[in-house]
Design a protein around this motif. Sequence first.
Motif, PDB file in Angstrom:
ATOM      1  N   TYR A   1       0.717  -1.104  -0.079  1.00  0.00           N
ATOM      2  CA  TYR A   1      -0.160  -0.010  -0.019  1.00  0.00           C
ATOM      3  C   TYR A   1       0.847   1.280  -0.097  1.00  0.00           C
ATOM      4  O   TYR A   1       1.856   1.186   0.879  1.00  0.00           O
ATOM      5  CB  TYR A   1      -0.910   0.057   1.150  1.00  0.00           C
ATOM      6  CG  TYR A   1      -1.974   1.261   1.091  1.00  0.00           C
ATOM      7  CD1 TYR A   1      -3.200   0.992   0.646  1.00  0.00           C
ATOM      8  CD2 TYR A   1      -1.434   2.276   2.017  1.00  0.00           C
ATOM      9  CE1 TYR A   1      -4.054   2.037   0.683  1.00  0.00           C
ATOM     10  CE2 TYR A   1      -2.344   3.431   1.835  1.00  0.00           C
ATOM     11  CZ  TYR A   1      -3.590   3.256   1.251  1.00  0.00           C
ATOM     12  OH  TYR A   1      -4.634   4.390   1.265  1.00  0.00           O
TER      13      TYR A   1
ATOM     14  N   CYS B   1       0.661   5.422  -0.030  1.00  0.00           N
ATOM     15  CA  CYS B   1      -0.258   6.565   0.087  1.00  0.00           C
ATOM     16  C   CYS B   1      -0.219   7.305  -1.231  1.00  0.00           C
ATOM     17  O   CYS B   1       0.769   7.796  -1.676  1.00  0.00           O
ATOM     18  CB  CYS B   1       0.260   7.524   1.289  1.00  0.00           C
ATOM     19  SG  CYS B   1       0.043   6.759   2.900  1.00  0.00           S
TER      20      CYS B   1
ATOM     21  N   CYS C   1      -6.557   5.557   4.936  1.00  0.00           N
ATOM     22  CA  CYS C   1      -5.644   4.457   4.483  1.00  0.00           C
ATOM     23  C   CYS C   1      -5.613   3.274   5.195  1.00  0.00           C
ATOM     24  O   CYS C   1      -5.460   2.232   4.557  1.00  0.00           O
ATOM     25  CB  CYS C   1      -4.013   5.321   4.727  1.00  0.00           C
ATOM     26  SG  CYS C   1      -3.843   6.705   3.639  1.00  0.00           S
TER      27      CYS C   1
ATOM     28  N   HIS D   1       1.162  11.090  10.089  1.00  0.00           N
ATOM     29  CA  HIS D   1       0.147  10.354   9.055  1.00  0.00           C
ATOM     30  C   HIS D   1       0.357   8.793   9.368  1.00  0.00           C
ATOM     31  O   HIS D   1      -0.436   8.001   9.836  1.00  0.00           O
ATOM     32  CB  HIS D   1       0.370  10.596   7.699  1.00  0.00           C
ATOM     33  CG  HIS D   1      -0.793   9.825   6.715  1.00  0.00           C
ATOM     34  ND1 HIS D   1      -2.093   9.949   6.955  1.00  0.00           N
ATOM     35  CD2 HIS D   1      -0.499   9.202   5.691  1.00  0.00           C
ATOM     36  CE1 HIS D   1      -2.438   9.464   5.939  1.00  0.00           C
ATOM     37  NE2 HIS D   1      -1.810   8.769   5.201  1.00  0.00           N
ATOM     38  N   HIS D   2       1.552   8.426   8.997  1.00  0.00           N
ATOM     39  CA  HIS D   2       1.932   6.984   9.263  1.00  0.00           C
ATOM     40  C   HIS D   2       1.801   6.338  10.946  1.00  0.00           C
ATOM     41  O   HIS D   2       1.106   5.298  11.193  1.00  0.00           O
ATOM     42  CB  HIS D   2       3.081   6.501   8.748  1.00  0.00           C
ATOM     43  CG  HIS D   2       2.927   6.466   7.214  1.00  0.00           C
ATOM     44  ND1 HIS D   2       4.129   6.654   6.331  1.00  0.00           N
ATOM     45  CD2 HIS D   2       1.922   6.649   6.558  1.00  0.00           C
ATOM     46  CE1 HIS D   2       3.858   6.720   5.041  1.00  0.00           C
ATOM     47  NE2 HIS D   2       2.412   6.684   5.082  1.00  0.00           N
TER      48      HIS D   2
ATOM     49  N   GLU E   1      -2.038   6.033  11.411  1.00  0.00           N
ATOM     50  CA  GLU E   1      -2.378   5.224  10.711  1.00  0.00           C
ATOM     51  C   GLU E   1      -2.233   3.756  11.515  1.00  0.00           C
ATOM     52  O   GLU E   1      -3.152   2.924  11.523  1.00  0.00           O
ATOM     53  CB  GLU E   1      -1.789   4.791   9.475  1.00  0.00           C
ATOM     54  CG  GLU E   1      -2.360   5.800   8.247  1.00  0.00           C
ATOM     55  CD  GLU E   1      -1.727   5.520   6.830  1.00  0.00           C
ATOM     56  OE1 GLU E   1      -1.107   4.463   6.648  1.00  0.00           O
ATOM     57  OE2 GLU E   1      -1.367   6.433   6.029  1.00  0.00           O
TER      58      GLU E   1
HETATM   59 ZN    ZN Z   1      -1.853   7.267   4.047  1.00  0.00          ZN
END
Ligand code: ZN
Length: 476
Positions: A27, A29, A222, A247-248, A251
């Motif tokens: 995956y 982004c 995500c 962000h990660h 996530e």
């Molecule tokens: Zn993302």
Amino acid sequence: MSLTLYNTLGRSLQEFVPAKPGKVGFYGCGPTVYNYAHIGNLRTYVFEDVLVRALRWLGYEVTHVMNVTDVGHLTGDDDSGDDKMVRSAVERGKSVLEIAKFYTDAFFSDAERLGIARPTIVCNATDHVGDMIALIRRIEANGYTYLSGGNLYFDVSKFPTYGELAQLDLSEQKAGARIEVDANKRNPFDFVLWFTRSKFENQALVWDSPWGRGYPGWHIECSAMSMKYLGEHFDIHAGGIDHVSIHHTNEIAQSEAATGRRWVGYWLHAEFLVMNKGKMSKSSGGFLTLQSLVDKGYDPLDFRYFCFGAHYRSQLAFSWEGLDAAKAARKALIEKVIVLKGRAGSPSPLDGIGPEANDYLDRFRGHVEQDLNAPRALSELWGVLKDNAVPAGDALSAAFEMDRVLGFSLAAAERKPVVSMDPVFAAETDKLVAERIEAKRARNFARADEIRDELTAKGVSVEDSPDGTIWKLARG
Ligand code: ZN
Ligand code: AMP
């Protein structure tokens, strides 16, 4: 030899062992489609393309999922600022959906021109809000959320390993040091899962949810889409280095809070392309697009070549001199291939090439397997093309193999034939061929076959190869 990748999680080079032998779930982004991608963004996507190509070349079956963010991403990754999509729509006097469609198409057109293979699955955030709501409900049921000021927040104090990826020291962080203080947050690191009381009066897209009418936070998309298409645990997640700390990190927290298990095995991050004056960013304005390079006379693949001037984990400084050098080098590369084609006629069968060319291929593989060292891999391509001890057919064959990872469409390299063809006929044929590629991509094989028949009737033959589709006038 085996593939070694640098895992941001743990900050070390690790042997790559996928969860299911021979298969890789990946995956990356994708873009927030409020503007064109800048060449910094594109460096990250070129890196991800090399990753996917390398995995496929090494024999893995890769499912590559990419999201397209068309809702929820604020100008600050930490829930601060304006909604990027809404701001862009207002500035341009268009609807959010029109903006999203326009810049999504622009992004995939840039990607195609850069030789970036289309992801197996491309998914829009706005088509997956139901999946996001379902995931947030799981996080809520497990006790990781609170409602405050109308928004639903993730409570990082409930997730003991929060910040592991970024190696954050939460105790040393003062409120506001990393993030704008939001009075509704219990802890400055908490983040929004669902906005109901938006600070934006004119929020364009809203959905009903158990927490009220509103829209999802950026990070949740995500987690929801990757798990939908790749399962609750998958192998590789990648993005730009700027996504590590917020962000990660977020996530991971929300995904693992929902499932109670490790979400992703390997985290890969590309360093930034930097301008002389520092970071290139869309939000701060004044950035270079791929088209702006094309308008100055560069081929998109010149930029791809330029990206291989540094390892993906090093910063790459953009300069026009550097891009000129890449352009000249790529031109020389194509020339070399054309000369060898003229000499050999066709590439030797891969299993029949001699030890001289094989040595280059072995070294190439070694560089690819050592954390995707594209600059070194590229030097092996040059080596085999320039080595007079390597028979021309063998050199071509090895070069085309390497090109499966590097992506310069070398097999299609040819001097433009000097033939006069009716330009209207050529343009119509180009259009049909592009339509056929699109139909195949959409798995509409009936339509693709129909177009092939139409082309045959016009006296045109099409050839598909791993490097793309070419068309010719059929002889006789
Ligand atoms: Zn993302
Ligand atoms: P965005 O569309 O802003 O979400 O960014 C798309 C991707 O580009 C993300 O993976 C970012 O981490 C990455 N990115 C942003 N700026 C740069 C840059 N200057 N160089 C390389 N990658 C970048």
